[in-house]
Design a protein around this motif. Structure first.
Motif, short mmCIF file in Angstrom:
data_model
loop_
_atom_site.label_atom_id
_atom_site.label_comp_id
_atom_site.label_asym_id
_atom_site.label_seq_id
_atom_site.Cartn_x
_atom_site.Cartn_y
_atom_site.Cartn_z
N LEU A 65 0.82 -1.21 0.00
CA LEU A 65 0.00 0.00 0.00
C LEU A 65 0.86 1.26 0.00
CD1 LEU A 65 -2.83 -1.10 2.45
CD2 LEU A 65 -3.09 -0.56 0.02
N THR A 66 1.87 1.30 0.84
CA THR A 66 2.70 2.50 0.90
C THR A 66 3.52 2.68 -0.38
OG1 THR A 66 4.39 1.31 2.16
CG2 THR A 66 2.83 2.63 3.42
N ALA A 67 3.99 1.59 -0.95
CA ALA A 67 4.76 1.67 -2.20
C ALA A 67 3.91 2.20 -3.35
CB ALA A 67 5.34 0.30 -2.57
N ALA A 68 2.60 1.93 -3.29
CA ALA A 68 1.68 2.39 -4.33
C ALA A 68 1.10 3.77 -4.03
CB ALA A 68 0.55 1.38 -4.49
N GLY A 69 1.63 4.43 -3.01
CA GLY A 69 1.14 5.76 -2.65
C GLY A 69 -0.09 5.73 -1.75
N GLY A 70 -0.36 4.59 -1.17
CA GLY A 70 -1.54 4.43 -0.33
C GLY A 70 -1.24 4.38 1.15
N ALA A 71 -0.43 5.31 1.64
CA ALA A 71 -0.11 5.34 3.07
C ALA A 71 -1.35 5.53 3.92
CB ALA A 71 0.92 6.43 3.37
N ALA A 115 -2.72 12.33 6.65
CA ALA A 115 -3.73 11.60 7.42
C ALA A 115 -3.12 10.33 8.03
CB ALA A 115 -4.91 11.25 6.52
N ALA A 116 -2.24 9.67 7.28
CA ALA A 116 -1.60 8.45 7.79
C ALA A 116 -0.79 8.74 9.04
CB ALA A 116 -0.71 7.83 6.71
N LEU A 117 0.00 9.79 9.02
CA LEU A 117 0.83 10.13 10.19
C LEU A 117 -0.03 10.53 11.38
CD1 LEU A 117 3.67 12.10 8.38
CD2 LEU A 117 3.85 9.84 9.47
N ALA A 118 -1.11 11.28 11.13
CA ALA A 118 -2.00 11.68 12.22
C ALA A 118 -2.69 10.47 12.83
CB ALA A 118 -3.02 12.69 11.71
N LEU A 119 -3.15 9.55 11.98
CA LEU A 119 -3.87 8.37 12.45
C LEU A 119 -2.97 7.44 13.25
CD1 LEU A 119 -6.72 7.19 12.34
CD2 LEU A 119 -6.08 6.07 10.22
N VAL A 120 -1.77 7.19 12.75
CA VAL A 120 -0.83 6.33 13.47
C VAL A 120 -0.40 7.00 14.77
CG1 VAL A 120 1.48 5.29 13.39
CG2 VAL A 120 -0.05 5.07 11.44
N GLY A 121 -0.18 8.30 14.74
CA GLY A 121 0.19 9.03 15.95
C GLY A 121 -0.90 8.97 17.00
N ALA A 122 -2.15 9.11 16.59
CA ALA A 122 -3.27 9.05 17.53
C ALA A 122 -3.43 7.64 18.11
CB ALA A 122 -4.56 9.50 16.85
#
Length: 150
Positions: A65-71, A115-122
């Motif tokens: 997912l991350t490699a395809a730009g889907g973080a 959004a990925a960083l915020a979600l993982v951080g939360a």
């Protein structure tokens, strides 16, 4: 609860707290590394929490997912079906996420460049904070349901 379990829980929570801080400070280019770190920590969850995060995405799925730009999709895969969450996007481009985990008295919010960083951080903040065992046996903190927004 044994002393060994409490020490393992504290070490796990310490790593989650570091991840939460890293996510709040990270650039988008660091999403893949931090998503992998979140996946690893969920896989290493102490007894009592392992079952809650069982059946999550594989590391290969996170990487694809991350490699395809889907973080963002990778981050959602870590929480969907396991946690309640809300995502917001501010006018200046900053993302905010709030995560609530069943079994915890409080939810946590975090901001991030994506959004990925915020979600993982939360998610990391929520798990690193005030915690009791998922079966309802309190390990630390006080139960305060009035602090939940959802």
């Amino acid at each position: 609860m044994t002393q060994k379990f409490l020490e393992q829980l504290q070490a796990w929570q310490d790593e989650l707290a570091e991840l939460a801080i890293d996510c709040g400070c990270a650039k988008r280019e660091q999403e893949a590394v931090l998503l992998r770190a979140a996946h690893a920590l969920l896989e290493q969850a102490p007894l009592g929490w392992r079952g809650h995060f069982a059946g999550g995405p594989s590391l290969a799925t996170i990487d694809l997912l991350t490699a395809a730009g889907g973080a963002n999709a990778a981050a959602l895969a870590l929480v969907e079906g396991r946690c309640c969450y809300m995502l917001s996007h501010g006018p200046q481009g900053r993302h905010i996420a709030t995560v609530a985990v069943e079994g915890l008295a409080e939810e946590a919010s975090s901001g991030g460049e994506s959004a990925a960083l915020a979600l993982v951080g939360a998610l990391a903040s929520c798990l690193a904070g005030q915690v009791h065992d998922i079966d309802g046996v309190y390990v630390s903190g006080m139960f305060s349901p009035s602090l939940r927004l959802n």
